[in-house]
Design an enzyme around this catalytic site. Structure first.
Site, PDB file in Angstrom:
ATOM      1  N   THR A 374       0.798  -1.233   0.000  1.00  0.00           N
ATOM      2  CA  THR A 374       0.000   0.000   0.000  1.00  0.00           C
ATOM      3  C   THR A 374       0.831   1.283   0.000  1.00  0.00           C
ATOM      4  O   THR A 374       2.050   1.268   0.153  1.00  0.00           O
ATOM      5  CB  THR A 374      -1.021   0.110   1.168  1.00  0.00           C
ATOM      6  OG1 THR A 374      -0.318   0.270   2.382  1.00  0.00           O
ATOM      7  CG2 THR A 374      -1.899  -1.101   1.275  1.00  0.00           C
ATOM      8  N   GLU A 413      -5.053  -8.663  -5.085  1.00  0.00           N
ATOM      9  CA  GLU A 413      -5.947  -8.454  -3.944  1.00  0.00           C
ATOM     10  C   GLU A 413      -6.743  -9.698  -3.568  1.00  0.00           C
ATOM     11  O   GLU A 413      -7.254  -9.788  -2.444  1.00  0.00           O
ATOM     12  CB  GLU A 413      -6.905  -7.300  -4.237  1.00  0.00           C
ATOM     13  CG  GLU A 413      -7.120  -6.373  -3.073  1.00  0.00           C
ATOM     14  CD  GLU A 413      -5.835  -5.684  -2.641  1.00  0.00           C
ATOM     15  OE1 GLU A 413      -5.441  -5.878  -1.471  1.00  0.00           O
ATOM     16  OE2 GLU A 413      -5.232  -4.961  -3.440  1.00  0.00           O
ATOM     17  N   ASP A 416      -6.153 -11.347  -0.262  1.00  0.00           N
ATOM     18  CA  ASP A 416      -6.697 -10.834   0.995  1.00  0.00           C
ATOM     19  C   ASP A 416      -7.980 -11.548   1.420  1.00  0.00           C
ATOM     20  O   ASP A 416      -8.509 -11.272   2.500  1.00  0.00           O
ATOM     21  CB  ASP A 416      -6.964  -9.327   0.893  1.00  0.00           C
ATOM     22  CG  ASP A 416      -5.697  -8.514   1.088  1.00  0.00           C
ATOM     23  OD1 ASP A 416      -4.633  -9.118   1.310  1.00  0.00           O
ATOM     24  OD2 ASP A 416      -5.771  -7.276   1.009  1.00  0.00           O
ATOM     25  N   SER A 447      -6.699  -3.976   5.989  1.00  0.00           N
ATOM     26  CA  SER A 447      -6.193  -3.299   7.190  1.00  0.00           C
ATOM     27  C   SER A 447      -6.026  -1.799   6.994  1.00  0.00           C
ATOM     28  O   SER A 447      -5.639  -1.093   7.927  1.00  0.00           O
ATOM     29  CB  SER A 447      -4.828  -3.887   7.586  1.00  0.00           C
ATOM     30  OG  SER A 447      -4.931  -5.247   7.892  1.00  0.00           O
TER      31      SER A 447
END
Length: 578
Positions: A374, A413, A416, A447
């Site tokens: 990120t 992604e 996740d 998160s």
């Protein structure tokens, strides 16, 4: 040895840790600035400057966030970009409070058992790619609140991609960590490899295909990406590589415009991201627990760090009950608990100042998902509109896959999501969380913790961090340092950090020297006290990268408040403002 090294050499205990600020003045020119009209803090100084230029041109914080986020996707493609997604928190001077969920989604053909006996395909490659949301998210926020022409905001990133940018030391570290995967991918190799070797820091990197893509997006907006030439080419590349994303997936993508989570803690009101972010509710729960000890004394020194670690363990036990609320309605009740002072009081009563416990004590039923990567940016403009945005492609270079026809680095992604596992595993490892199982169109748990802090309805701070599963603890500690422990903004970001995810039952503490030769380490005296209380400690080389802007009244400026903006030195970024 640079001045920052000497700064970091002398440490004094605060809560978390350390203030490390013996020689701060030499550093403040880079990592910390004071501005009055507007400030932008990103993890790359080039993008902070682009954001500030937008503010100077008459744009607002939302305009600047578009330009800065697109810039980050070009110069820091291991961390974020238009092949990924984002959470964006906005507080406007007119009172508007809004959250934009542009998280990636599972493709319509996705199933919870799609990875079968090969979970590695969830981590990288074409099947790990979720439907990207960043372009739609940026455009939606800009449509509702921006001022300047869209094209004007996209052009700086387009120019960087076309004319080239220098590879930073941090990007090179990320390249080196994924060297074999980069060499194995045609698109990434064309971008980062020369004569069979990775390009070095300072080398010029050009991405003409991405420049073409950004040109299309500048001209036609998200239509180009979700229902036009860019989207068609992107889908074609993914499917050629064995992926399942279709043009219909892109056409069906929608941004969720949500009401932020909000809670009052010791005179400040926090705005946080609702699920599928676990960051907003978890940070609020941790702070509600710690606020009961009294500040600053109750959260200072080694005992304060122990209490923080215990609060983290309780929060992570609750966290994995969260998921995409559109698919798991009971998530609403979980969030209500996490924001409840009574719930926090009950958890605080379970914290023992003399010892810690095994994971079962904290009541966690489900295994943790370890998200990654990120990038975070914080912006406050002259009207005191604020944007806090965390964007991601997940792991370093996402799926380790660059779409050759578009120049876009694709996210991974899907990693996740939780996936079912066969029974008979380690009895000490909890099963995966059903609330986070894959469903078509579902968004995985995250998160990411973009946060805005208010006092009497006015913006006092915008903050957040990158760093995957560590983001919750990292953002919480920066907040604690400034608002609970009265550390100045630079000290609040520079102080070394500690992390705990409940499982494994280890506290990870910073002990590393960055690629910029700055050393971060939790002091030994704190570690010894924690170990006496039973905390199992493990050093880590890394953690979170935080961006913080604080609004402060300044008697010297005729009543105009000042903005103190800090970019985390761990990644070598610096803020900008005017």
């Amino acid at each position: 040895m640079n001045s920052f090294m000497s700064l970091v050499r002398t440490a004094t205990i605060a809560l978390l840790l350390i203030a490390f600020l013996q020689n701060a003045n030499a550093v403040k020119n880079l990592q910390s600035i004071v501005a009055y009209h507007g400030a932008v803090a990103t993890d790359d100084g080039r993008c902070s400057a682009i954001g500030t230029n937008v503010l100077r041109q008459g744009g607002n914080a939302i305009d600047a966030s578009v330009a800065a986020a697109l810039c980050l996707g070009v110069v820091s493609p291991a961390s974020s970009g238009i092949g990924g997604g984002a959470f964006t928190m906005i507080k406007l001077a007119n009172g508007t409070e809004v959250a934009y969920d542009s998280r990636e989604t599972a493709p319509l053909s996705a199933t919870e058992d799609m990875y079968g006996d090969n979970p590695e395909r969830k981590k990288k490659g074409s099947l790990s790619v979720g439907v990207p949301g960043e372009v739609a998210g940026l455009y939606t926020a800009w449509t509702q609140h921006g001022k300047l022409p869209w094209k004007q905001l996209v052009e700086p990133a387009e120019k960087l991609a076309a004319e080239g940018f220098k590879i930073s030391k941090y990007l090179y570290m990320q390249m080196n960590a994924t060297r074999s995967d980069i060499l194995a991918d045609k698109g990434l190799s064309e971008l980062f490899v020369s004569n069979g070797e990775l390009k070095k820091p300072g080398a010029i990197c050009r991405n003409p295909k991405l420049a073409d893509t950004l040109s299309q997006i500048a001209e036609y907006g998200p239509k180009a990406f979700y229902n036009g030439t860019v989207g068609f080419n992107l889908v074609s590349d993914i499917q050629k590589a064995g992926g399942i994303i279709t043009l219909k997936d892109l056409q069906n993508y929608n941004v969720k415009v949500k009401e932020p989570l909000s809670t009052e803690i010791l005179g400040y009101r926090l705005l946080g991201m609702p699920p599928p972010s676990s960051g907003g509710p978890a940070m609020m729960l941790i702070l509600n627990i710690l606020a009961q000890y009294g500040i600053p004394s109750g959260v200072s020194g080694p005992l304060g760090v122990h209490r923080l670690v215990e609060a983290l363990k309780h929060a992570f036990a609750v966290r994995m009950n969260l998921g995409d609320p559109d698919f798991v309605p009971e998530v609403t009740n979980v969030v209500a608990d996490m924001l409840s002072p009574k719930f926090a009081q009950d958890l605080k009563s379970k914290i023992n100042d003399e010892k810690t416990f095994d994971p079962k004590y904290y009541g966690g039923k489900w295994g943790q998902i370890k998200d990654h990567g990120t990038s975070h940016l914080s912006i406050i403009d002259s009207e005191r509109n604020a944007v806090s945005m965390t964007s991601t492609i997940n792991g370093y270079f996402g799926a380790i896959m660059l779409s050759p026809s578009t120049g876009i680095v694709l996210n991974n992604e899907m990693d996740d999501f939780s996936i079912p596992t066969k029974s008979g595993g380690d009895p000490d490892v909890p099963p995966p969380a059903p609330a986070n199982f894959i469903r078509p169109g579902k968004r995985p748990l995250s998160s990411m913790t973009p946060t805005i802090v208010l006092k009497d309805g006015k913006v006092k701070a915008a903050l957040g961090a990158s760093g995957g599963m560590y983001i919750i603890a990292g953002t919480t500690q920066v907040y604690l340092n400034h608002f609970f422990l009265n550390m100045d903004p630079l000290s609040s970001v520079v102080a070394p950090r500690i992390y705990h995810q409940l499982i494994p039952n280890k506290a990870s503490y910073e002990n590393w020297t960055t690629v910029y030769s700055d050393h971060f380490e939790i002091p030994e005296e704190i570690r010894l006290v924690l170990e006496k209380k039973g905390q199992v400690l493990t050093p880590i080389a890394g953690g979170t990268i935080s961006q913080l802007i604080v609004e402060q009244s300044d008697g010297k400026s005729g009543g105009i408040s000042k903005l103190v903006a800090v970019s985390d030195p761990r990644k070598g970024g610096f803020p900008s403002g005017y």
